[in-house]
Design an enzyme around this catalytic site. Sequence first.
Site, PDB file in Angstrom:
ATOM      1  N   SER A 283       0.839  -1.248   0.026  1.00 50.25           N
ATOM      2  CA  SER A 283      -0.095   0.080  -0.048  1.00 50.25           C
ATOM      3  C   SER A 283       0.832   1.237   0.165  1.00 50.25           C
ATOM      4  O   SER A 283       1.903   1.174   0.443  1.00 50.25           O
ATOM      5  CB  SER A 283      -1.039  -0.086   0.974  1.00 50.25           C
ATOM      6  OG  SER A 283      -1.761   1.319   1.278  1.00 50.25           O
ATOM      7  N   GLY A 284       0.389   2.246  -0.460  1.00 50.48           N
ATOM      8  CA  GLY A 284       0.907   3.702  -0.330  1.00 50.48           C
ATOM      9  C   GLY A 284       0.412   4.323   0.936  1.00 50.48           C
ATOM     10  O   GLY A 284       0.729   5.553   0.974  1.00 50.48           O
ATOM     11  N   ASP A 285      -0.528   3.729   1.730  1.00 43.32           N
ATOM     12  CA  ASP A 285      -1.065   4.317   2.915  1.00 43.32           C
ATOM     13  C   ASP A 285      -1.076   3.179   3.860  1.00 43.32           C
ATOM     14  O   ASP A 285      -0.364   2.042   3.605  1.00 43.32           O
ATOM     15  CB  ASP A 285      -2.157   5.114   2.773  1.00 43.32           C
ATOM     16  CG  ASP A 285      -2.185   6.260   3.745  1.00 43.32           C
ATOM     17  OD1 ASP A 285      -2.278   5.806   4.878  1.00 43.32           O
ATOM     18  OD2 ASP A 285      -2.506   7.196   3.133  1.00 43.32           O
ATOM     19  N   ASP A 286      -1.771   3.300   5.139  1.00 44.96           N
ATOM     20  CA  ASP A 286      -2.013   2.173   6.062  1.00 44.96           C
ATOM     21  C   ASP A 286      -2.527   0.946   5.170  1.00 44.96           C
ATOM     22  O   ASP A 286      -3.304   0.810   4.535  1.00 44.96           O
ATOM     23  CB  ASP A 286      -2.981   2.631   7.099  1.00 44.96           C
ATOM     24  CG  ASP A 286      -2.692   4.067   7.791  1.00 44.96           C
ATOM     25  OD1 ASP A 286      -1.060   4.141   7.851  1.00 44.96           O
ATOM     26  OD2 ASP A 286      -3.441   4.810   7.913  1.00 44.96           O
TER      27      ASP A 286
ATOM     28  N   SER B 124       4.336  -1.243   3.371  1.00 44.77           N
ATOM     29  CA  SER B 124       3.857   0.054   3.483  1.00 44.77           C
ATOM     30  C   SER B 124       4.765   1.226   3.785  1.00 44.77           C
ATOM     31  O   SER B 124       5.087   1.579   4.919  1.00 44.77           O
ATOM     32  CB  SER B 124       2.631   0.222   4.422  1.00 44.77           C
ATOM     33  OG  SER B 124       2.180   1.559   4.189  1.00 44.77           O
TER      34      SER B 124
END
Length: 458
Positions: free
Chosen positions: A233-236, A267
Amino acid sequence: MRFYHTSTCHFLAKLIVVLTWGILCVRAVECIDYEAISCRKHTAFLTDFGGKGGGKTSNTEAFRKAICELSKFGTDGGTQLIVPLGKWLTGPFNLTSNFTLYIHQDAVLLASQDEAEWDLIPPLPSYGIGRDAPGPRWKRHHRWSRSRMVTKFRQGQLKNTRPYLIEIMFSDHVQISNLTLINSPSWNVHPVYSSFVVIKGLTILAPIKSPNTDGINPDSCSNTRIEDCFIVSGDDCIAVKSGWDEYGITFGMPTQHLIIRNLTCISPSSAVIALGSEMSGGIQNVRAENITAISSESGLRMKTGIGRGAYVKDIFVRGMTLQTMKYTFWMTGDYGGHPGDHYDLKALPVIQGINLKDVVAKNVTIAGKLAGIDGDTFNGICMSNVAIELSEHATNLPWNCTNIQGVSSQVSPQPCALLSDKKTDCPFPTDTLPVDKIQFQTCAAASCHRLKDSDISS
């Protein structure tokens, strides 16, 4: 239109309720067995409703027509809609009750690039406004052109909030399993205002620099189980939420009784498991175990701040294995981002009962950054049996703690003085949550549909 009654068949593959990925016979009269919360009496195929494969013809109306027609059988044992192998271009569509969407393992749902196909829907009541823009948000869908939406987002050109791939609202006894989700423009899986949700066996892939591409976001949900998932992921990877500032406080629906187990996460810019930042309806009784992560920013992160209100309490985490992390633990009491400028400065969150045990972390830059709020101490933090190996680039101060209170036992490197050294074994509940008592049935689907070459072309 053809409907088939189910029968006992030889096992070929798994089929899971609501959204799934399995093996379906093609040009053969065979049967499939699968595990599901509920079996369905009737079966239909997307091609029965005019569906066209090949990835060039829109199937939006075929999906909508199929689901509308199949909803009539909800009280007669329910139905399953089978998406055969091939590429299926479509805009957004809603699902219905007592319904299974079965996606062939070689089928791909492609999002239409025609924005005219995309409806606008109101912001969620517990958020008040869209997260990207104040106005309506684009309707959720199973896939969208990530690059186009992310470019517009980064350039500040969006007038509406980006859609999520899968959003389940106001539902209960839902299962989402055995899917691969790729290139979401924002959150991937968002169950909200729902209960008894099982999310199992998902592979979620997003570019690591794509903004807000959270993997799974249980939001104001009760009794949710997330297990056996792999997320890049690019986030959580998983973000637990329950509404935003005054809107979440007013709506007042917490996320509670949540199980997270057997998770693997990558991540680099965010958390493996995050609590918040939108947590204004409350978060309680979260149980996470057997968590593996590499090249991620933080193992467990708490994100809250003034104006959030509510609480995060009774959090239990055990069995984390972390490799190459910036932070092992990160708690933030000054997280920004508000739906407006008039949030209540007196709405302080209660953070209480955060239990972390049996953690091994290697190549870590900062062991922990734990920062509560002035006049609003984060209480009841417990750490036991935590071994952190710092990297050669680690900071001189492995722990940074303010406005917190708790205990630690067998933690290395030695934590800050605010986590007093006390021989203890941090608790992890032994009772069984209701969502863990769900029993799956072995279900069967009848004869497979004979597909034409035009149906399977790609």
